[in-house]
Design a protein around this motif. Structure first.
Motif, PDB file in Angstrom:
ATOM      1  N   LEU A  56      -6.215  -1.534  -3.573  1.00 33.52           N
ATOM      2  CA  LEU A  56      -5.107  -2.478  -3.712  1.00 33.52           C
ATOM      3  C   LEU A  56      -5.687  -3.808  -4.161  1.00 33.52           C
ATOM      4  O   LEU A  56      -6.370  -4.490  -3.395  1.00 33.52           O
ATOM      5  CB  LEU A  56      -4.367  -2.620  -2.382  1.00 33.52           C
ATOM      6  CG  LEU A  56      -3.216  -3.620  -2.335  1.00 33.52           C
ATOM      7  CD1 LEU A  56      -2.089  -3.202  -3.278  1.00 33.52           C
ATOM      8  CD2 LEU A  56      -2.687  -3.764  -0.909  1.00 33.52           C
ATOM      9  N   CYS A 103       1.977   1.845  -3.411  1.00 30.89           N
ATOM     10  CA  CYS A 103       0.861   2.404  -4.185  1.00 30.89           C
ATOM     11  C   CYS A 103       0.701   3.899  -3.909  1.00 30.89           C
ATOM     12  O   CYS A 103       0.437   4.690  -4.827  1.00 30.89           O
ATOM     13  CB  CYS A 103      -0.438   1.673  -3.855  1.00 30.89           C
ATOM     14  SG  CYS A 103      -0.588   0.025  -4.581  1.00 30.89           S
ATOM     15  N   TYR A 118       0.836  -1.201   0.000  1.00 27.43           N
ATOM     16  CA  TYR A 118       0.000   0.000   0.000  1.00 27.43           C
ATOM     17  C   TYR A 118       0.871   1.252   0.000  1.00 27.43           C
ATOM     18  O   TYR A 118       0.564   2.240  -0.678  1.00 27.43           O
ATOM     19  CB  TYR A 118      -0.931   0.001   1.210  1.00 27.43           C
ATOM     20  CG  TYR A 118      -2.068   0.978   1.079  1.00 27.43           C
ATOM     21  CD1 TYR A 118      -3.279   0.595   0.527  1.00 27.43           C
ATOM     22  CD2 TYR A 118      -1.927   2.299   1.481  1.00 27.43           C
ATOM     23  CE1 TYR A 118      -4.326   1.492   0.388  1.00 27.43           C
ATOM     24  CE2 TYR A 118      -2.961   3.205   1.343  1.00 27.43           C
ATOM     25  CZ  TYR A 118      -4.160   2.797   0.791  1.00 27.43           C
ATOM     26  OH  TYR A 118      -5.188   3.691   0.649  1.00 27.43           O
ATOM     27  N   CYS A 139      -2.213  -1.312  -8.178  1.00 25.54           N
ATOM     28  CA  CYS A 139      -2.691  -0.065  -7.577  1.00 25.54           C
ATOM     29  C   CYS A 139      -3.700   0.574  -8.525  1.00 25.54           C
ATOM     30  O   CYS A 139      -3.319   1.041  -9.603  1.00 25.54           O
ATOM     31  CB  CYS A 139      -1.537   0.895  -7.330  1.00 25.54           C
ATOM     32  SG  CYS A 139      -0.093   0.141  -6.522  1.00 25.54           S
TER      33      CYS A 139
END
Length: 296
Positions: free
Chosen positions: A129, A108, A105, A146
């Motif tokens: 995600l 991303c 994450y 992403c």
């Protein structure tokens, strides 16, 4: 003539026999056709591609069948920005809250911020995600994707169809960026926030995003509120160019919007911060300073 023909046939037969008799098979060849084909290469797990747009909404575990990309100039709901990968030797899918998920994450966030021009949480956007399904993971898939998409508003998560890419969507002043609001507050609880141009009367304004430390989700409402308000106070003070000493905020206040525990465990620890002015103004409070927003 018959003797010649017979003789020719006999010679031909002799020649064929001689060729067969003198034929030697190469090393490693057994003369059997059926077992000499090379083995096919191992099947590779499908990996999605970045930079694609999809007509369907976000899918948390997309498959090859879901990956029906369309040009980003056509109507679509989701745009994939980046595709990364988990360690190949990991046997099981990482759960929410694991270092692997938080790391993915975080990647991303970095990639989408570069793509948009700012943190996605500063505008009418959402970041998802996506990961392989359990079956795809068992088959060797280790990717994560992403995905970004536009939503209707701060309190309205409905997807918005687009026919342009989100690239640079938050670079500078854009329609996607959060701005000024008419906030309805009752008993210290926000009843609603309606977006409005900053040149029109409004009593609230988005100031920025506070990213909380990488700690476990606060156990109580008080812990969550203390974390959010303390963090957002610094963000709002910087936005309005006023001292972060609490004097201004004791006279007016802040509106904070934290995310859910599930989002937190996935890695989204961002908290949206808004100035709550307590009165109507007709300009943005960005860099307004103490003269416009007195602290005493």
């Amino acid at each position: 003539m018959r003797r010649v023909r017979l003789a020719t046939a006999a010679v031909a037969g002799a020649l064929v026999a001689a060729v067969l008799a003198g034929c030697t098979l190469p090393a490693g060849v057994d003369g059997k056709i059926g077992d000499d084909w090379p083995a096919p290469p191992d099947a590779k797990a499908w990996v999605p591609e970045a930079g694609r747009c999809y007509a369907e909404g976000f899918v948390a575990a997309p498959t090859f069948q879901d990956a029906k990309a369309v040009p980003c100039t056509d109507q679509h709901l989701v745009e994939s920005v980046y595709v990364g990968s988990f360690a190949e030797d990991r046997q099981t899918q990482p759960p929410d809250g694991s270092p692997e998920i938080r790391g993915a994450y975080g990647e991303c966030l970095t990639r989408t911020t570069e793509f948009l021009g700012d943190d996605w949480r500063a505008g009418r956007l959402w970041l998802g995600l996506a990961m392989p399904s359990s079956a795809a993971w068992a088959a060797g898939a280790r990717w994560y994707r992403c995905d970004l998409w536009e939503v209707k508003g701060k309190d309205d998560p409905e997807d918005v169809a687009r026919s342009t890419s989100l690239k640079d969507g938050l670079r500078g002043s854009t329609p996607l960026r959060y701005g000024c609001y008419v906030a309805t507050v009752k008993n210290d609880k926000v009843q609603g926030m309606s977006p409005i141009e900053c040149t029109k009367p409004h009593n609230a304004e988005f100031a920025g995003v506070f990213v909380a430390p990488d700690v476990t989700y606060p156990k109580t409402d008080k812990e969550r509120d203390d974390l959010a308000f303390n963090g957002c106070q610094a963000i709002a003070a910087k936005f309005a160019a006023i001292p972060n000493d609490g004097k201004f905020f004791s006279r007016t206040g802040l509106i904070v919007t934290p995310y859910s525990e599930q989002e937190w465990n996935q890695g989204n620890r961002g908290i949206r911060c808004h100035l709550w002015l307590g009165r109507n103004v007709t300009r943005s409070m960005k860099d307004a300073g103490p003269k416009v927003l007195p602290t005493g």
